[in-house]
Design an enzyme around this catalytic site. Structure first.
Site, mmCIF file in Angstrom:
data_model
loop_
_atom_site.group_PDB
_atom_site.id
_atom_site.type_symbol
_atom_site.label_atom_id
_atom_site.label_comp_id
_atom_site.label_asym_id
_atom_site.label_seq_id
_atom_site.Cartn_x
_atom_site.Cartn_y
_atom_site.Cartn_z
ATOM 1 N N HIS A 352 1.040 -1.207 -0.077
ATOM 2 C CA HIS A 352 0.048 0.085 -0.013
ATOM 3 C C HIS A 352 0.780 1.362 0.108
ATOM 4 O O HIS A 352 1.797 1.333 0.817
ATOM 5 C CB HIS A 352 -1.011 0.018 1.182
ATOM 6 C CG HIS A 352 -1.796 1.314 1.407
ATOM 7 N ND1 HIS A 352 -2.825 1.407 0.563
ATOM 8 C CD2 HIS A 352 -1.727 2.061 2.288
ATOM 9 C CE1 HIS A 352 -3.253 2.691 1.051
ATOM 10 N NE2 HIS A 352 -2.558 3.265 2.168
ATOM 11 N N HIS A 397 1.057 11.263 -2.370
ATOM 12 C CA HIS A 397 -0.105 10.992 -1.649
ATOM 13 C C HIS A 397 -0.842 12.371 -1.716
ATOM 14 O O HIS A 397 -0.335 13.350 -1.055
ATOM 15 C CB HIS A 397 0.493 10.668 -0.179
ATOM 16 C CG HIS A 397 -0.819 9.928 0.472
ATOM 17 N ND1 HIS A 397 -1.205 8.735 0.234
ATOM 18 C CD2 HIS A 397 -1.467 10.528 1.714
ATOM 19 C CE1 HIS A 397 -2.352 8.307 0.910
ATOM 20 N NE2 HIS A 397 -2.450 9.572 1.826
#
Length: 789
Positions: A352, A397
């Site tokens: 992840h 992100h």
């Protein structure tokens, strides 16, 4: 007696007539290493004895590294600092020094912690900041764990090559060492460090220093008594054979001697039939007389004993310390499972936020994070794609301070590194926040950079209602992404609310996402859609699809919270769903520090793509490493049969009655690492904890008492027992901690493996660090019994 024997009564086998003579010849143990004496010409450089045993003292590359080189360390376009790098004489470590006036600082890194040595501009740092240096002069040292790469430039191409070749040889030699050779090398290293004046003699003060280095807090009176017993020259110095005798007494393994003598009797050697009996009592599969003879030829150190098919105590110890004597079934370290079943039938190692090297708030993004994930066996990586300048999509992100990297650079890293460890397929999980134009750029980069690696159309398959197998997809890259419905407008915008597919439902976790970005994410480029051949990112709407409309290519992504809710409320239905198609589970967005959740609960229900933050060490990543330790560490592990059957009745919440009893007697530990090398008087008080991770009813942990002030050879002799209902799903985690009465215990080492790969009998556990690096020669010695009903 140290522990109960579970052997049958036996009649001593007949021995060859020469056994007694050979036993007398080999009764004296094989010599341990000791610092060289003047007679072997090594007084000036005693540490070179270690390199000599490695066969590298005459190697020109290693000799150049011993002399040292002034290399430039590169961190940015303007930060290029010269450092003196020099291989230590132990062959295990590299010393380097900063050039700070009046206060030079010294540092060390260890060869065993190196993951890879790359030449040229083969790192993100050198590609970005190494333009001033010719690629032939550059090298990158990539480390295991979280340590950053070391990007270096040498004065000449030849000097760079010497370091690349030299480090590669040292790594290969260390990897090929037997456990005995590792122990010898370890001893050499500490002897060299403890011999403060390098005279190849050890005073009592130096002996005390040596004991503290190896984690022994021995009573001064006892230590001095042992010292004097070995000081046959009566000059308050140990040298040569005296040091050897001291080390042998220190390294003595009474528990192994007792087991050995149970089978060897008074002869002090094992014949092949006696070794066979030991193997049978161990529960070794395929134990035959020929196998016993083969083990003698492989592990016996004494040539006389080997010629007469006899095994001495030293050979017995070498066997038990070898991979064949370890707790992990050695036959499971290569690919041994059926790789021809559909992808949905495997657990698949998954990452992840793969691009992050730290937290998901302000940590750096790096292509090196993908390289490290692949080096750990990862087969499914995440690409968080956003609009970038100049028409080039970037990965980071979103809406945080994490740095950005180019999408095309990540795809290039996939091409260069995805199949270095495992040949089985890689899945690129796209979290797409780009508009149509940059989605088309993504598709273009995927096709041009990956070429034939990329799966762009379905394979010919005898059963189109099933996903292809890992074997069919060897060396191929799959894209997981949104898929346009059959009826759509040419610009990709005709998506009804009912048909709109959810990508990772991470959008629900990101309330800060701008409305404009949400609109962009709802548009799907036809070019990118076409690449989602076998992994269509789809919202999970039902666990009960129509029987005449199987959809094996649909992949649902669930947060850990949603997955746990499904497991609790529809356990068996979720298991059946995961027998047909892939499910990806990811950490909650609230885990700002990139913390992980336990993957075990998701595996219990058959979820294949259980994604973890690989950059965050902890017990969760230990479990992941343990799950994928077997089957050649290829990143694919076949799920138990109860999780592969479409009509399975298995429910992880209700697994049934206990079916297996696991008993582990923790006997001893050897050479545990010192936690605080800066404090010479700091000695660990070790305890051992054994954890079972499986279905909820099987999860348990038990621990031994702690041993005061002994990390060198602590003894316990305590038995821990566990009842298991679903042993095929269980992982066993061995943890060693330093006991502290006033604060949480400190981690020393661990090892995790599937119960199905745990061998019975007397076994060694080879401990690993927090980052998964070997702590050799640190081991646990245990006895394992598994009773199945």
């Amino acid at each position: 007696m140290l522990c109960g024997r579970w052997r049958r009564c036996r009649r001593p086998p007949e021995e060859p007539p020469v056994a007694a003579q050979v036993a007398a010849q080999v009764a004296a143990p094989v010599a341990l290493p000791s610092p060289p004496t003047p007679s072997d010409g090594g007084t000036k450089r005693p540490g070179l004895r270690a390199l000599k045993k490695m066969g590298l003292t005459e190697d020109e590359d290693v000799r150049a590294m011993l002399r040292g080189s002034r290399l430039r360390k590169i961190r940015s376009r303007t930060w290029h600092k010269e450092r003196l790098y020099r291989l230590q004489e132990d062959g295990l470590s590299v010393w380097f020094q900063r050039r700070i006036p009046r206060a030079p600082s010294q540092h060390i890194f260890f060869v065993q912690h190196i993951e890879a040595v790359r030449e040229g501009h083969q790192s993100e740092g050198l590609r970005r900041f190494g333009g001033a240096f010719a690629p032939a002069r550059c090298l990158t040292i990539a480390f295991k764990g979280r340590r950053k790469n070391l990007d270096l430039a040498a004065p000449t191409a030849e000097e760079a090559q010497r370091w690349v070749r030299g480090l590669t040889k040292l790594r290969a030699r260390l990897d090929a060492m037997s456990q005995r050779e590792r122990l010898d090398h370890w001893i050499h290293s500490y002897l060299h460090r403890a011999d403060s004046n390098q005279d190849s003699k050890m005073s009592f003060k130096e002996i005390k220093s040596l004991l503290r280095m190896v984690n022994v807090d021995m009573n001064d009176m006892y230590a001095y008594l042992l010292f004097k017993e070995c000081d046959h020259s009566n000059n308050d110095r140990l040298e040569g054979a005296e040091i050897e005798e001291f080390l042998r007494r220190l390294l003595k393994r009474p528990e192994l001697e007792e087991i050995f003598h149970q089978y060897s009797g008074e002869d002090r050697v094992l014949s092949a039939p006696e070794l066979l009996e030991f193997l049978e009592d161990q529960g070794e599969e395929g134990a035959t007389l020929a196998r016993a003879q083969q083990l003698i030829q492989t592990y016996e150190l004494n040539e006389t004993a080997k010629q007469h098919e006899l095994m001495t105590l030293d050979g017995f110890m070498m066997y038990l310390l070898s991979p064949e004597g370890a707790a992990l079934d050695n036959t499971h370290t290569c690919v041994f499972q059926d790789m021809n079943q559909p992808l949905a039938h495997y657990f698949i190692s998954s990452s992840h936020n793969t691009y992050l090297t730290d937290s998901q708030i302000g940590g750096p993004s790096s292509t090196e994070a993908y390289v490290r994930a692949f080096a750990q066996g990862c087969r499914c990586v995440e690409l968080d794609c956003w609009e970038g300048p100049g028409g080039e999509p970037v990965i980071y992100h979103g809406h945080t301070l994490t740095s950005k990297i180019l999408f095309r650079d990540v795809v290039q890293a996939v091409r260069d590194h995805a199949f270095t460890l495992s040949p089985y397929p890689v899945i690129l999980s796209l979290e797409n926040h780009c508009g149509l134009e940059q989605q088309a750029a993504m598709a273009r980069h995927l096709c041009t950079i990956l070429g034939d690696m990329l799966v762009t159309q379905a394979l010919d398959s005898p059963n189109p209602e099933e996903l292809p197998s890992p074997e069919q997809l060897k060396g191929r890259v799959l894209v997981k992404g949104k898929k346009l419905p059959a009826a759509r407008s040419e610009d990709g915008r005709a998506l009804s609310d009912r048909e709109e597919e959810e990508e990772d439902d991470e959008e629900e976790e990101e309330e800060v996402e701008a409305a404009a970005q949400r609109r962009l994410a709802k548009q799907i480029s036809p070019e990118l859609s076409a690449l989602a051949v076998y992994c269509h990112a789809t919202r999970l709407r039902t666990l009960h699809p129509a029987p005449n409309a199987p959809q094996p290519c649909q992949v649902s992504s669930l947060s850990e919270r949603k997955a746990k809710k499904l497991i609790r409320e529809a356990g068996n239905s979720f298991v059946r769903h995961n027998a047909r198609q892939l499910t990806r589970v990811y950490p909650l967005g609230l885990r700002m520090n990139s913390a992980n959740y336990s993957p075990q609960e998701m595996w219990n229900s058959g979820c294949q793509l259980v994604a973890l933050n690989f950059q965050t060490p902890g017990y969760e990543m230990d479990l992941n490493a343990g799950r994928f330790l077997v089957n050649g560490q290829c990143g694919y592990v076949l799920k138990p049969a109860c999780l592969r059957q479409p009509d399975s009745t298995f429910d992880p919440e209700y697994p049934g009655p206990p079916r297996t009893t696991l008993s582990i007697q923790v006997l001893t530990a050897q050479q545990l690492p010192k936690l605080n090398a800066e404090k010479p008087h700091s000695i660990v008080d070790p305890l051992v904890r054994i954890e079972i991770h499986g279905v909820p009813a099987d999860c348990a942990r038990q621990e031994t008492d702690y041993v005061l002030n002994n990390g060198f050879n602590p003894r316990w002799g305590q038995t821990l027992q566990f009842q298991l209902r679903a042993p095929e799903l269980a992982l066993v985690r061995f943890v060693v901690e330093d006991y502290d009465a006033t604060s949480p215990n400190d981690f020393v080492g661990q090892f995790t493996l599937p119960l199905s790969s745990l061998k019975q009998g007397y076994r060694h556990i080879h401990l690993l660090s927090k980052d998964g690096a070997s702590l050799s020669p640190a081991t646990l010695f245990i006895q394992i019994r598994i009773q199945r009903s």
